[in-house]
Design a protein around this motif. Structure first.
Motif, PDB file in Angstrom:
ATOM      1  N   GLN A   1     -11.307 -13.795 -24.527  1.00  0.00           N
ATOM      2  CA  GLN A   1     -12.707 -14.185 -24.674  1.00  0.00           C
ATOM      3  C   GLN A   1     -12.986 -15.494 -23.940  1.00  0.00           C
ATOM      4  OE1 GLN A   1     -14.055 -14.948 -28.697  1.00  0.00           O
ATOM      5  NE2 GLN A   1     -16.111 -14.232 -28.189  1.00  0.00           N
TER       6      GLN A   1
ATOM      7  N   THR B   1     -22.348  -9.978 -23.774  1.00  0.00           N
ATOM      8  CA  THR B   1     -21.761  -8.832 -24.458  1.00  0.00           C
ATOM      9  C   THR B   1     -20.480  -9.184 -25.192  1.00  0.00           C
ATOM     10  OG1 THR B   1     -20.609  -8.174 -22.439  1.00  0.00           O
ATOM     11  CG2 THR B   1     -22.727  -7.132 -22.877  1.00  0.00           C
TER      12      THR B   1
ATOM     13  N   ASP C   1     -19.852 -13.023 -28.802  1.00  0.00           N
ATOM     14  CA  ASP C   1     -19.660 -13.096 -30.245  1.00  0.00           C
ATOM     15  C   ASP C   1     -18.575 -12.096 -30.653  1.00  0.00           C
ATOM     16  OD1 ASP C   1     -20.863 -10.584 -30.190  1.00  0.00           O
ATOM     17  OD2 ASP C   1     -22.761 -11.286 -30.994  1.00  0.00           O
ATOM     18  N   GLN C   2     -18.184 -12.137 -31.900  1.00  0.00           N
ATOM     19  CA  GLN C   2     -17.080 -11.288 -32.361  1.00  0.00           C
ATOM     20  C   GLN C   2     -17.415  -9.809 -32.218  1.00  0.00           C
ATOM     21  OE1 GLN C   2     -14.062 -12.610 -33.120  1.00  0.00           O
ATOM     22  NE2 GLN C   2     -13.357 -10.506 -33.047  1.00  0.00           N
ATOM     23  N   GLU C   3     -18.627  -9.424 -32.531  1.00  0.00           N
ATOM     24  CA  GLU C   3     -19.025  -8.014 -32.425  1.00  0.00           C
ATOM     25  C   GLU C   3     -18.970  -7.543 -30.970  1.00  0.00           C
ATOM     26  OE1 GLU C   3     -22.976  -5.283 -33.177  1.00  0.00           O
ATOM     27  OE2 GLU C   3     -22.648  -6.998 -34.494  1.00  0.00           O
ATOM     28  N   GLY C   4     -19.488  -8.368 -30.060  1.00  0.00           N
ATOM     29  CA  GLY C   4     -19.458  -8.019 -28.644  1.00  0.00           C
ATOM     30  C   GLY C   4     -18.038  -7.964 -28.104  1.00  0.00           C
TER      31      GLY C   4
ATOM     32  N   ASN D   1     -15.340  -7.324 -29.877  1.00  0.00           N
ATOM     33  CA  ASN D   1     -14.715  -6.125 -30.444  1.00  0.00           C
ATOM     34  C   ASN D   1     -15.124  -4.870 -29.669  1.00  0.00           C
ATOM     35  OD1 ASN D   1     -13.396  -7.644 -32.359  1.00  0.00           O
ATOM     36  ND2 ASN D   1     -14.878  -7.219 -33.976  1.00  0.00           N
ATOM     37  N   LYS D   2     -16.395  -4.791 -29.275  1.00  0.00           N
ATOM     38  CA  LYS D   2     -16.861  -3.637 -28.501  1.00  0.00           C
ATOM     39  C   LYS D   2     -16.187  -3.606 -27.136  1.00  0.00           C
ATOM     40  CE  LYS D   2     -20.844  -1.157 -26.665  1.00  0.00           C
ATOM     41  NZ  LYS D   2     -19.941  -0.420 -25.807  1.00  0.00           N
TER      42      LYS D   2
ATOM     43  N   GLU E   1      -6.949  -2.707 -32.303  1.00  0.00           N
ATOM     44  CA  GLU E   1      -7.244  -3.889 -33.123  1.00  0.00           C
ATOM     45  C   GLU E   1      -5.956  -4.641 -33.446  1.00  0.00           C
ATOM     46  OE1 GLU E   1      -9.366  -4.942 -37.361  1.00  0.00           O
ATOM     47  OE2 GLU E   1      -9.890  -3.081 -36.343  1.00  0.00           O
TER      48      GLU E   1
END
Length: 105
Positions: free
Chosen positions: A36, A49, A52-55, A57-58, A67
């Motif tokens: 990151q 994208t 952040d953590q959600e982006g 992870n995607k 994971e």
């Protein structure tokens, strides 16, 4: 005669070098945080994208990174390949639009 590299070739080379230097322990794998951080520095347009953590992870899921696992160079190369292919296509389209002879064929 010195070899001339395209801007895209130089960018790919820079990304590869920076991937290997971004790892604090193993040059073939980055932690999610190292990945990151590198993406934020080297590909700032992707921060929207992967910022952040959600982006993140995607993006990791898109790269098929399980994971809790690190990002291998092979995983990273999939991203580079996708970005380079897209960029090359954009550059080709720009050249076709600007080239009168090409648009007439």
């Amino acid at each position: 005669m010195a070899e001339q590299y395209t801007a895209l070739e130089v960018a790919i080379n820079t990304l590869v070098k920076n991937f290997h230097s971004a790892s604090s322990t193993d040059a073939d794998t980055l932690t999610a945080q190292e990945f990151q951080s590198m993406i934020s520095k080297e590909l700032p347009t992707m921060v929207t994208t992967a910022g952040d953590q959600e982006g993140l992870n995607k993006l990791l899921a898109d790269l098929n990174v399980e994971e809790g696992k690190g990002v291998t160079f092979t995983d990273f190369w999939g991203l580079v390949d996708s970005l380079a292919t897209t960029q090359f296509g954009l550059q080709s389209n720009e050249k076709q639009v600007k080239c009168v002879k090409c648009s007439l064929m």
